[in-house]
Structure formats: structure tokens, C-alpha cells
Design a protein around this motif. Structure first.
Motif, PDB file in Angstrom:
ATOM      1  N   TYR A  36      27.930   3.846  24.396  1.00  0.00           N
ATOM      2  CA  TYR A  36      26.851   4.122  23.513  1.00  0.00           C
ATOM      3  C   TYR A  36      25.453   4.438  24.230  1.00  0.00           C
ATOM      4  O   TYR A  36      24.856   5.197  23.756  1.00  0.00           O
ATOM      5  CB  TYR A  36      26.577   2.736  22.509  1.00  0.00           C
ATOM      6  CG  TYR A  36      25.549   3.291  21.424  1.00  0.00           C
ATOM      7  CD1 TYR A  36      26.046   4.021  20.468  1.00  0.00           C
ATOM      8  CD2 TYR A  36      24.224   2.949  21.774  1.00  0.00           C
ATOM      9  CE1 TYR A  36      25.213   4.295  19.365  1.00  0.00           C
ATOM     10  CE2 TYR A  36      23.549   3.524  20.735  1.00  0.00           C
ATOM     11  CZ  TYR A  36      23.824   3.953  19.549  1.00  0.00           C
ATOM     12  OH  TYR A  36      23.009   4.580  18.702  1.00  0.00           O
ATOM     13  N   SER A  42      29.443   6.294  19.193  1.00  0.00           N
ATOM     14  CA  SER A  42      30.194   4.934  19.028  1.00  0.00           C
ATOM     15  C   SER A  42      31.698   5.629  19.127  1.00  0.00           C
ATOM     16  O   SER A  42      32.151   6.453  18.590  1.00  0.00           O
ATOM     17  CB  SER A  42      29.831   4.435  17.561  1.00  0.00           C
ATOM     18  OG  SER A  42      28.730   4.118  17.405  1.00  0.00           O
ATOM     19  N   LEU A 249      39.241  -2.655  16.924  1.00  0.00           N
ATOM     20  CA  LEU A 249      37.941  -1.935  16.648  1.00  0.00           C
ATOM     21  C   LEU A 249      36.713  -2.524  15.944  1.00  0.00           C
ATOM     22  O   LEU A 249      35.845  -2.554  16.220  1.00  0.00           O
ATOM     23  CB  LEU A 249      38.282  -0.571  16.347  1.00  0.00           C
ATOM     24  CG  LEU A 249      37.629   0.721  16.523  1.00  0.00           C
ATOM     25  CD1 LEU A 249      37.600   0.887  17.955  1.00  0.00           C
ATOM     26  CD2 LEU A 249      38.225   1.857  16.090  1.00  0.00           C
ATOM     27  N   LEU A 250      37.230  -2.941  14.938  1.00  0.00           N
ATOM     28  CA  LEU A 250      36.356  -3.810  14.208  1.00  0.00           C
ATOM     29  C   LEU A 250      35.518  -4.927  14.569  1.00  0.00           C
ATOM     30  O   LEU A 250      34.195  -5.071  14.745  1.00  0.00           O
ATOM     31  CB  LEU A 250      36.840  -4.147  12.675  1.00  0.00           C
ATOM     32  CG  LEU A 250      35.904  -4.574  11.543  1.00  0.00           C
ATOM     33  CD1 LEU A 250      34.847  -3.632  11.314  1.00  0.00           C
ATOM     34  CD2 LEU A 250      36.317  -5.063  10.363  1.00  0.00           C
ATOM     35  N   PHE A 253      33.298  -3.625  17.677  1.00  0.00           N
ATOM     36  CA  PHE A 253      32.165  -2.891  17.089  1.00  0.00           C
ATOM     37  C   PHE A 253      31.130  -4.013  16.532  1.00  0.00           C
ATOM     38  O   PHE A 253      29.772  -4.036  16.964  1.00  0.00           O
ATOM     39  CB  PHE A 253      32.379  -1.816  16.051  1.00  0.00           C
ATOM     40  CG  PHE A 253      32.400  -0.759  16.674  1.00  0.00           C
ATOM     41  CD1 PHE A 253      31.459   0.071  17.448  1.00  0.00           C
ATOM     42  CD2 PHE A 253      33.668   0.116  16.543  1.00  0.00           C
ATOM     43  CE1 PHE A 253      31.768   1.252  18.052  1.00  0.00           C
ATOM     44  CE2 PHE A 253      34.035   1.564  17.072  1.00  0.00           C
ATOM     45  CZ  PHE A 253      32.806   1.806  17.845  1.00  0.00           C
ATOM     46  N   ILE A 257      27.482  -4.729  17.927  1.00  0.00           N
ATOM     47  CA  ILE A 257      26.100  -4.282  17.021  1.00  0.00           C
ATOM     48  C   ILE A 257      25.467  -5.716  16.945  1.00  0.00           C
ATOM     49  O   ILE A 257      24.171  -5.700  17.013  1.00  0.00           O
ATOM     50  CB  ILE A 257      26.744  -3.661  15.677  1.00  0.00           C
ATOM     51  CG1 ILE A 257      27.019  -2.257  16.049  1.00  0.00           C
ATOM     52  CG2 ILE A 257      25.491  -3.852  14.757  1.00  0.00           C
ATOM     53  CD1 ILE A 257      27.463  -1.793  14.761  1.00  0.00           C
ATOM     54  N   LEU A 261      23.486  -2.783  20.095  1.00  0.00           N
ATOM     55  CA  LEU A 261      24.200  -1.565  20.717  1.00  0.00           C
ATOM     56  C   LEU A 261      23.521  -1.239  22.003  1.00  0.00           C
ATOM     57  O   LEU A 261      21.970  -1.053  22.081  1.00  0.00           O
ATOM     58  CB  LEU A 261      24.387  -0.455  19.900  1.00  0.00           C
ATOM     59  CG  LEU A 261      25.686  -0.370  19.142  1.00  0.00           C
ATOM     60  CD1 LEU A 261      25.721   0.676  18.150  1.00  0.00           C
ATOM     61  CD2 LEU A 261      26.748  -0.318  19.960  1.00  0.00           C
ATOM     62  N   PHE A 316      33.062  -8.587   9.461  1.00  0.00           N
ATOM     63  CA  PHE A 316      32.292  -7.742   8.586  1.00  0.00           C
ATOM     64  C   PHE A 316      31.277  -8.469   8.146  1.00  0.00           C
ATOM     65  O   PHE A 316      30.229  -7.757   8.125  1.00  0.00           O
ATOM     66  CB  PHE A 316      33.285  -7.445   7.348  1.00  0.00           C
ATOM     67  CG  PHE A 316      32.755  -6.427   6.349  1.00  0.00           C
ATOM     68  CD1 PHE A 316      32.762  -5.194   6.860  1.00  0.00           C
ATOM     69  CD2 PHE A 316      32.211  -6.870   5.240  1.00  0.00           C
ATOM     70  CE1 PHE A 316      32.010  -4.100   5.941  1.00  0.00           C
ATOM     71  CE2 PHE A 316      31.792  -5.947   4.452  1.00  0.00           C
ATOM     72  CZ  PHE A 316      31.455  -4.723   4.659  1.00  0.00           C
ATOM     73  N   LEU A 319      28.493  -8.747  10.444  1.00  0.00           N
ATOM     74  CA  LEU A 319      27.849  -7.446  10.693  1.00  0.00           C
ATOM     75  C   LEU A 319      26.999  -6.943   9.721  1.00  0.00           C
ATOM     76  O   LEU A 319      25.801  -6.302   9.957  1.00  0.00           O
ATOM     77  CB  LEU A 319      28.957  -6.490  10.737  1.00  0.00           C
ATOM     78  CG  LEU A 319      28.518  -5.078  11.006  1.00  0.00           C
ATOM     79  CD1 LEU A 319      28.369  -4.807  12.462  1.00  0.00           C
ATOM     80  CD2 LEU A 319      29.950  -4.116  10.737  1.00  0.00           C
ATOM     81  N   VAL A 320      27.362  -7.430   8.388  1.00  0.00           N
ATOM     82  CA  VAL A 320      26.610  -6.859   7.166  1.00  0.00           C
ATOM     83  C   VAL A 320      25.134  -7.997   7.212  1.00  0.00           C
ATOM     84  O   VAL A 320      23.977  -7.359   6.907  1.00  0.00           O
ATOM     85  CB  VAL A 320      27.277  -7.048   5.996  1.00  0.00           C
ATOM     86  CG1 VAL A 320      26.065  -7.063   4.862  1.00  0.00           C
ATOM     87  CG2 VAL A 320      28.351  -6.088   5.578  1.00  0.00           C
ATOM     88  N   LEU A 323      23.018  -6.329   9.956  1.00  0.00           N
ATOM     89  CA  LEU A 323      22.385  -5.013   9.545  1.00  0.00           C
ATOM     90  C   LEU A 323      21.338  -5.198   8.562  1.00  0.00           C
ATOM     91  O   LEU A 323      20.106  -4.357   8.654  1.00  0.00           O
ATOM     92  CB  LEU A 323      23.475  -4.159   8.953  1.00  0.00           C
ATOM     93  CG  LEU A 323      24.625  -3.564   9.818  1.00  0.00           C
ATOM     94  CD1 LEU A 323      25.551  -2.684   9.164  1.00  0.00           C
ATOM     95  CD2 LEU A 323      23.920  -2.710  10.870  1.00  0.00           C
ATOM     96  N   LEU A 324      21.305  -6.189   7.876  1.00  0.00           N
ATOM     97  CA  LEU A 324      20.247  -6.331   6.709  1.00  0.00           C
ATOM     98  C   LEU A 324      19.124  -6.964   7.263  1.00  0.00           C
ATOM     99  O   LEU A 324      18.015  -6.682   7.148  1.00  0.00           O
ATOM    100  CB  LEU A 324      20.982  -7.303   5.429  1.00  0.00           C
ATOM    101  CG  LEU A 324      22.112  -6.604   4.696  1.00  0.00           C
ATOM    102  CD1 LEU A 324      22.428  -7.716   3.659  1.00  0.00           C
ATOM    103  CD2 LEU A 324      21.215  -5.633   3.778  1.00  0.00           C
ATOM    104  N   PRO A 327      18.678  -4.892  12.282  1.00  0.00           N
ATOM    105  CA  PRO A 327      19.510  -3.887  12.582  1.00  0.00           C
ATOM    106  C   PRO A 327      19.729  -3.507  14.254  1.00  0.00           C
ATOM    107  O   PRO A 327      20.631  -3.038  14.499  1.00  0.00           O
ATOM    108  CB  PRO A 327      19.033  -2.522  11.688  1.00  0.00           C
ATOM    109  CG  PRO A 327      18.074  -3.156  10.839  1.00  0.00           C
ATOM    110  CD  PRO A 327      17.593  -4.395  11.343  1.00  0.00           C
ATOM    111  N   ALA A 335      19.718   1.098  18.924  1.00  0.00           N
ATOM    112  CA  ALA A 335      19.820   1.726  17.456  1.00  0.00           C
ATOM    113  C   ALA A 335      19.354   1.054  16.592  1.00  0.00           C
ATOM    114  O   ALA A 335      18.891   0.003  16.469  1.00  0.00           O
ATOM    115  CB  ALA A 335      21.767   1.771  17.441  1.00  0.00           C
ATOM    116  N   VAL A 336      18.756   1.787  15.441  1.00  0.00           N
ATOM    117  CA  VAL A 336      18.217   1.493  14.584  1.00  0.00           C
ATOM    118  C   VAL A 336      19.057   2.060  13.158  1.00  0.00           C
ATOM    119  O   VAL A 336      19.336   3.285  13.230  1.00  0.00           O
ATOM    120  CB  VAL A 336      16.697   2.014  14.303  1.00  0.00           C
ATOM    121  CG1 VAL A 336      16.122   1.515  13.090  1.00  0.00           C
ATOM    122  CG2 VAL A 336      15.878   1.421  15.484  1.00  0.00           C
TER     123      VAL A 336
END
Lengths: 336, 444
Positions: A36, A42, A249-250, A253, A257, A261, A316, A319-320, A323-324, A327, A335-336
Motif C-alpha cells: 500500500y 490494496s 485476507l479479511l 486487511f 487498516i 495503512l 469486521f 474494522l467498522v 473506520l467510523l 479512518p 489513507a483517508v
């Protein structure tokens, strides 16, 4: 109340497995984060790169075993690692030459590269299945345990046992060595510094005479090594099955993240955060709580927050949440 | 690269479209003549379903540039809808724990709503973080406390035959729009979280939701019977056995020179083809109208330059959410149709390479941004996916013809034919992306 037994049970079922799994995720996430940072996309083929490299190691291990070579208590796979890395490096360099270089020259949008990496994923996946098949392969040998639960009980006289498998110990040691070398390389050598410069500001790096193709070449070499090591350690610790590697992979990643990243330190931290969350949330706490709580309060059920099959949900959700709330990740990736 | 001058391109475009669709027809008819009409119709029916899936992904990627890697999850939600609508309810299971399960689900929705409201209404700070966390944790334990015993009660009702709540017992065709609605709901949740961030993040979030949907289908036995599968879904078309016992049908088959068994299975498959064709045509017309409407132009404007569109006062994230939901609804619809066609829901059969990445190959081969291209890609790639195996077998027998019968290499090569598919699809995709990135039918 039996604090010591609770601690041993906790270590046996949560801490030791999570440390091993976290190291494997961290190595995987480092590969993703490096691609990255330098190549700016990605890489969806990373799980299958790991599977391919591991396949190289397995084939070399079988060959060595056939010759009667062994490392005694250590798995022969360690001896086969360089061969696996070489095979994997050859594959990714060939891929870069045939596939990615064209798009780099065109300066396409990153999302196009992601789609291209999906095609590459298909091909790697097909190649791996073509050579070694879709089934489970076991390739670990040597002694199984550093300490077995039985020995531990005999040694300490505790009711609970603490088992440390050779694969878990090797995972941690190898991961520490690999990460130390990587950070030394990135921070101390000329090539490593040019890589960081290129990642921080491509135009400035080009202006100061850094050869981009060389940076990319070195990046792929490092990624091939990281992927093969991560895949082999995971395979030794659990088992090798091409599809499982795709599913990694999940969490990988998510680790990259969560850490941010593009940030190597973040990738390592993210790997351990994801691993510890997955293991603690899918672990049945009955045993540990049984030692800790007075008898009247002992739980009836398993006290398992989520079934093991939902471990993806854990990565997951983390991750969420990241991100919330943030990010860019914990370590302020790019990364944004 | 392949920039063509646009004078008179309309005519050649149309000729090209017609020519390529004729090619698809020839391939399917050829399969009918060379292999069997049953095989040809199986390919045609799944081709129709694939075309709808491909239209859904094309809406998201081709119209709006959204990268959805969770196709499998939305398709599986459609499959779940087929069970929930089509299967008859299991009264004993409902009596054992149905209302409690519904209560637990409503409670979880309430908890999430409460947490979201708190997060939005309160001023940021420690107190807010603590309260939101507390609501979620306490809510989770209450939810599990309510759900677990009810779940156990439901799952112990004749587990070999039922062990789940069953569905509503409505005509299965109703499941198709319901499948679309379920998928749209999931897409709304994902879109709310991941849209407006980098494109890669949406990809990874959808990858995650797909895995979770499959995990739920595999593990929540009260809902979908898990890995025990739901078989014998009702059909919108008659059963082969009934046709074979119908004297009028047998007579008609005989007059066409066919034996009743073959004739009945072909009739049933043709029935599905008719249903699916109607759905596909309606969707294709709607998609064409949408693409050429002001709304479609706005979408493409946003795709090509988000900053400019935003400066013109377009709500980019809002539009993205809208089209993401629409595309996912198509995937759910197609998923419900596919499960109807199969007559069963088998959660273990959902593989990402087959249900996510293959659909992407269809869109890329067909031509992203062009609805006819997506349909073409759906048929063409599906045909290839089915036929690679027999073709591969033929090639491998040629390659290994000189080897000894019991040679290990020969055995290995013959065994690996099954994996030729992935390799072929990957190579096809990479070649298209490199040499014809706009696909067989480029966007006009």
C-alpha cells in the motif's frame, strides 16, 4: 478462588494462541501495508501469495524429508523457507513485470490496480490448486511441544496445564527476527530509506534521483519473503489449505487498516489487536471463570461470547469501529 | 488506448452488440446440439441469473465506480429470502420459541438504535464513549440471554426434518422482491459506514459482510437449518413427475418424438427460462432508462469527477448510497431466483471465487458502464465457466496421451483439470483488463 490456575488456563487457551496468531497476522499485514505504501493499492492477491509461497516451502520440505534431512526438534520447513521465498519472489516479480508495471506506467487510479490484483488472485489461486490441490496438507515435523500440558502439571503441581507448541514458539521467535531485520533495513540502509522516502512523497523522491523501479523491485522481494514466512508459520501452527489463506485476507486487511495503512508499526499493533480480540471473544470462558469465582457464582453455560465460526465478524466489527471513529487508523496511516 | 473517432460509431456499436449476442446464442445452441438440450438449458437459466447479477455489479461499478467485493453475501441473502418466503412454517417450532426469537431480534435492533442515537445526540467525550459501550455490552448479554434458550428450543424440534422456524408458505415468486429488499437493507448498513471513505475501504467492508452473512447462514440453524440445508423449496413451475403422469403431456411428447422423461425435464427448464427472461427484460429496460435519464448522467458525472460534481451541489455520498443499495437489491433478487432454480439452500456452496469474483469477470469482460455488455458478459463467462472443465479434460487427455496409464504425473494432471477454471478466469480477466479495459461492448 484460584488465581494461579485461572492465569495458567488463560495463558494456555488465550494468550499463547493469540500471540502466535497475532504474529502471523502482523507479518501478513506488514506485506499488505508495504504494498500500500509503495505501490499504492490494496493487494487482494496477498492471501494467495501467502498460499503460493507456503506451497513452495511445503514442496521443498517434502524434498528435504525425502533426502532424510531434518533439523531435529525443529520442523524441516524452516530449512525450506529460503527455497519457498525464492519461488514466491520469482512469481511476484514475474507478475509485476507482466501485469502491474504496465498500469504503473499509465498511472491508473488505485481502484483499477485493486481489480487487477483480483485477477492475479484468481491466477495464483488456480496455480496453487493446480500444483498441490485444494485439500489439507500437513508438513510439520520435529517435536510437537516445547512444554506439554502433562509436563507442566508435573513440574508445577497445578491443576491446569500450560502447553506451548513448537510451532507457537517458532512463530514468535521468527516473527521477532523478521520484524527486527525489516525495521533495521527500512531505517538504517540506503535502500530502505529510499523506500520510505518514495512512500512519503513520490515526486520528491523521484526528484532526488531515487530509481522507482528499484524501489518497487525491493518492495516485491520483501513482500514475497514476508508472505512466505507468514504463510509457513500459519501452516505449521494450524494447517495448510489454500482456501483458508484466501479467508485470511479479511483479518489481515483489518489489521493493516486498524493500525493505519502504510504504517509498519501500525500493521504489527493491528495484527495483535485483531488476534487478541478474535481469540478472547470466541473463547469459552467457563474454565477461567470457574477458577476465579466462588462456587455459588460459577457459570452454567460455556460463557462464549460468539461461536468460533463468527471470528470474521470480530475483525469486521473492529474494522467498522475504526473506520467510523478514526479512518486513518491508530498510527495515522496515509489513507483517508 | 482504443480511442475511436465517434463519427458513425452508433451503427458499428449496434452491429457489434447484435453480433456478440448472436455468438452467445450460437454457443448455447451449439451446446444443445453437441452435448444435450438439458445442459444447454441449464446454462441458459444460470446465464439469465448471472446476467442479472452482472447488471447489479455493473450499476455499482459501471455507473458509479463503487467497488463491491461482497456480491456473495447479497446473493446469499436472496437465497435466505427464498426459504423465509417459500417454505411452509413449522408450527411446533414457532410454539417452542418463535415469539421469543422475534423478541430478541427486535431487542437487538432497539439496542443498536439506542447506541446510535446516544452517539449522535451526546457531546463527544468520555461519558458518551462509556454510555455507548455500556448500552452495547449490556444489550448484547440480554439479547443472548433471550435468544439462546429460544434458539435451543426451536432447534430441538425434530432436528432431522425441521429444527427451524420455516417460512411464510407464500408463493416462491414473492421471494424474489423480498430477496432484493433483504440485500438492500444490508447494503444500507454497509453503505452508511463505508461510503465516503476511500474506495478500498468499501471493498474490504463488503468482503467482510459477505463472510458474515455466510457464517450466519451456516450457524443459525433456527433460521436456515445451517449446514443441514433446506431442501425441497416450492417451485413456480410444475414437477417433472406430474408431467410424466399427465397423459396429454406424454402424448404431445411422443408426437414430437421425445421420451416423456426428457420432455418433462426440458419443459420444466423452459418454464424457468420464461420466468427469468421476463425478469431480466424488465430490469434491463429499467436500467437502460435509468442510465440515459438525467439521474444516470449525474451518476456518471460523479463517477468521472467527484470534486466537480460536488462543486455543482451534488450530494456525492448520498447518490453513492442510493446506487449501492439499488445494485445490491438486484444481487439479492438474482440470489433468490437462483435458489428457486436450485430448489434448495446450501450455505456451504457459497464460495467467494464463484459468487463474487466470477461476477466481476462477467462485468469486466462484458464492458463496465454498458448494460448490454453486462448481460453479454453474464452469458458468455457463465458458458465458459461451465465448459472449461470438459474442454480442459479434452486438452489434458491429449497432453497425457503418451504417458503410461498408471503414471503419477498423468493422474495429477487429470485431477487438476477441476482447477483449470480459476486459472482460465484469472487469465481472461487480466487479458481483458490489459488489452480491452472497456470490455467487449464499451460504454458509449
Amino acid at each position: 478462588m484460584d488465581f494461579l490456575n485461572a492465569l495458567v488456563a488463560l495463558s494456555n487457551f488465550v494468550i499463547v494462541p493469540a500471540v502466535a496468531y497475532g504474529s502471523q497476522l502482523a507479518l501478513g499485514a506488514l506485506g499488505v501495508t508495504l504494498i500500500y505504501g509503495i505501490l499504492r493499492f490494496s493487494n487482494f492477491a496477498h492471501g494467495d501469495t501467502m498460499a503460493f509461497g507456503t506451497m513452495g516451502v511445503i514442496l521443498a520440505t517434502w524434498w528435504l524429508q525425502g533426502l532424510g534431512v531434518s533439523l531435529g526438534p525443529l520442523p524441516t520447513a524452516l530449512l525450506a523457507l529460503p527455497a519457498g521465498i525464492a519461488i514466491c519472489a520469482a512469481l511476484v516479480l514475474a507478475t509485476d513485470r507482466v501485469v502491474y508495471r504496465f498500469y504503473r506506467a499509465q498511472r491508473v487510479k488505485p481502484v483499477i490496480l485493486v481489480i487487477v490484483s483480483m485477477g492475479v488472485m484468481f491466477v495464483y489461486n488456480g496455480l496453487t490448486r493446480f500444483v498441490i490441490g485444494p485439500g489439507d496438507q500437513s508438513f510439520g515435523d520435529g517435536s510437537r511441544f516445547v512444554i506439554s500440558a502433562l509436563d507442566f502439571r508435573a513440574m508445577t503441581g497445578l491443576q491446569e496445564g500450560l502447553a506451548i507448541r513448537t510451532s507457537q514458539a517458532i512463530t514468535l521467535v521468527t516473527a521477532i527476527v523478521v520484524v527486527a531485520i525489516l525495521f533495521w533495513f527500512l531505517n538504517r540502509t540506503r535502500t530502505g530509506k529510499s523506500m520510505r522516502a518514495y512512500s512519503d512523497n513520490e515526486d520528491l523522491a523521484l526528484l532526488s534521483g531515487i530509481n522507482p523501479e528499484r524501489v518497487v523491485l525491493v518492495t516485491w522481494l520483501i513482500v514475497a519473503a514476508l508472505a512466505t514466512v507468514a504463510g509457513t508459520l500459519y501452516g505449521l501452527d494450524k494447517s495448510f489449505k489454500p482456501f483458508t489463506y484466501f479467508q485470511l485476507l479479511l483479518p489481515i486487511f483489518a489489521s493493516a487498516i486498524v493500525g493505519g495503512l502504510g504504517s509498519p508499526v501500525g500493521a504489527i499493533a493491528g495484527g495483535f489487536i485483531i488476534a487478541f480480540s478474535e481469540v478472547t471473544i470466541t473463547y469459552a470462558w467457563k474454565k477461567v471463570l470457574g477458577h476465579l469465582l466462588p462456587e455459588s457464582l460459577e457459570p452454567d453455560g460455556l460463557v462464549q461470547l460468539l461461536a468460533v465460526d463468527y471470528k470474521f465478524a470480530v475483525s469486521f466489527v473492529i474494522l467498522v469501529v475504526v473506520l467510523l471513529i478514526r479512518p486513518t487508523g491508530l498510527f495515522r496511516g496515509k489513507a483517508v | 488506448m482504443s480511442e475511436r473517432i465517434h463519427s458513425g460509431a452508433g451503427g458499428t456499436d449496434r452491429a457489434r452488440t447484435v453480433l456478440l449476442f448472436v455468438l452467445v446464442a450460437v454457443l448455447i445452441l451449439g451446446t444443445g446440439f453437441v452435448q444435450s438440450w438439458n445442459t444447454a438449458l441449464v446454462i441458459l437459466n444460470m446465464g439469465l441469473v448471472s446476467a442479472i447479477m452482472s447488471l447489479g455489479v455493473n450499476m455499482q461499478w459501471g455507473f458509479a465506480g463503487l467497488f463491491n467485493v461482497g456480491v456473495m453475501g447479497f446473493v446469499a441473502l436472496g437465497g435466505l429470502a427464498a426459504v423465509l418466503v417459500g417454505m411452509p412454517p413449522v408450527p411446533e417450532a414457532w410454539a417452542a420459541g418463535g415469539p421469543r426469537i422475534i423478541g430478541a431480534l427486535l431487542l437487538s435492533a432497539g439496542v443498536i438504535a439506542l447506541a446510535v442515537t446516544l452517539y449522535k445526540r451526546m457531546t463527544p467525550g468520555r461519558l458518551r464513549a462509556f454510555l455507548v459501550f455500556a448500552v452495547v455490552v449490556v444489550g448484547f448479554f440480554v439479547y443472548r440471554g433471550l435468544l439462546d434458550p429460544a434458539k435451543e428450543a426451536v432447534e430441538s424440534v425434530d432436528p432431522a426434518a425441521t429444527g427451524y422456524l420455516g417460512g411464510l408458505g407464500l408463493p416462491i415468486v414473492l421471494a424474489w422482491p423480498v430477496g432484493g429488499l433483504l440485500a438492500a437493507g444490508a447494503a444500507w448498513v454497509i453503505g452508511k459506514v463505508a461510503l465516503g471513505l476511500r474506495s478500498d475501504y468499501l471493498a474490504i467492508a463488503t468482503l467482510g459482510i459477505a463472510e458474515i452473512v455466510i457464517a450466519i447462514l451456516k450457524n443459525e440453524d433456527w433460521l436456515s437449518r445451517g449446514v443441514k440445508n433446506v431442501i425441497g423449496l416450492p417451485r413456480p413451475v410444475p414437477y417433472e413427475v406430474d408431467l410424466q403422469q399427465d397423459p396429454a403431456f406424454v402424448e404431445r411428447a411422443a408426437s414430437l418424438g421425445m421420451d416423456p422423461a426428457t420432455a418433462s425435464s426440458i419443459t420444466v427448464k423452459l418454464g424457468y427460462s420464461a420466468f427469468f427472461t421476463v425478469v431480466l427484460v424488465i430490469i434491463l429496460i429499467a436500467a437502460q432508462l435509468a442510465l440515459n435519464s438525467p439521474w444516470g448522467r449525474m451518476m456518471r458525472a460523479i463517477r468521472d469527477n467527484e470534486t466537480a460534481a460536488e462543486a455543482m451541489g451534488k450530494d456525492v455520498t448520498g447518490r453513492h448510497l442510493q446506487i449501492f443499495i439499488l445494485g445490491s437489491a438486484l444481487l439479492g433478487l438474482a440470489g433468490a431466483m437462483m435458489t428457486t432454480l436450485d430448489g434448495q439452500l446450501t450455505p456451504a456452496s457459497y464460495q467467494p471465487l464463484r459468487f463474487t469474483f466470477l461476477i466481476w469477470v462477467m462485468v469486466i469482460v462484458g464492458g463496465s458502464g454498458n448494460n448490454f455488455g453486462a448481460v453479454l458478459g453474464g452469458f458468455l463467462v457463465w458458458w465458459l465457466w461451465v465448459q472449461v472443465e470438459p474442454i480442459g479434460q479434452g486438452v489434458m487427455s491429449l497432453v497425457t496421451a503418451g504417458m503410461a496409464e498408471d503414471s503419477a504425473v498423468r493422474d495429477h494432471l487429470m485431477d487438476s483439470v477441476a482447477h483449470m477454471r480459476l486459472l482460465t478466469m484469472g487469465v481472461v480477466m487480466l487479458l481483458m483488463l490489459r488489452f480491452a479495459p472497456r470490455g467487449l461492448l464499451p460504454e458509449r
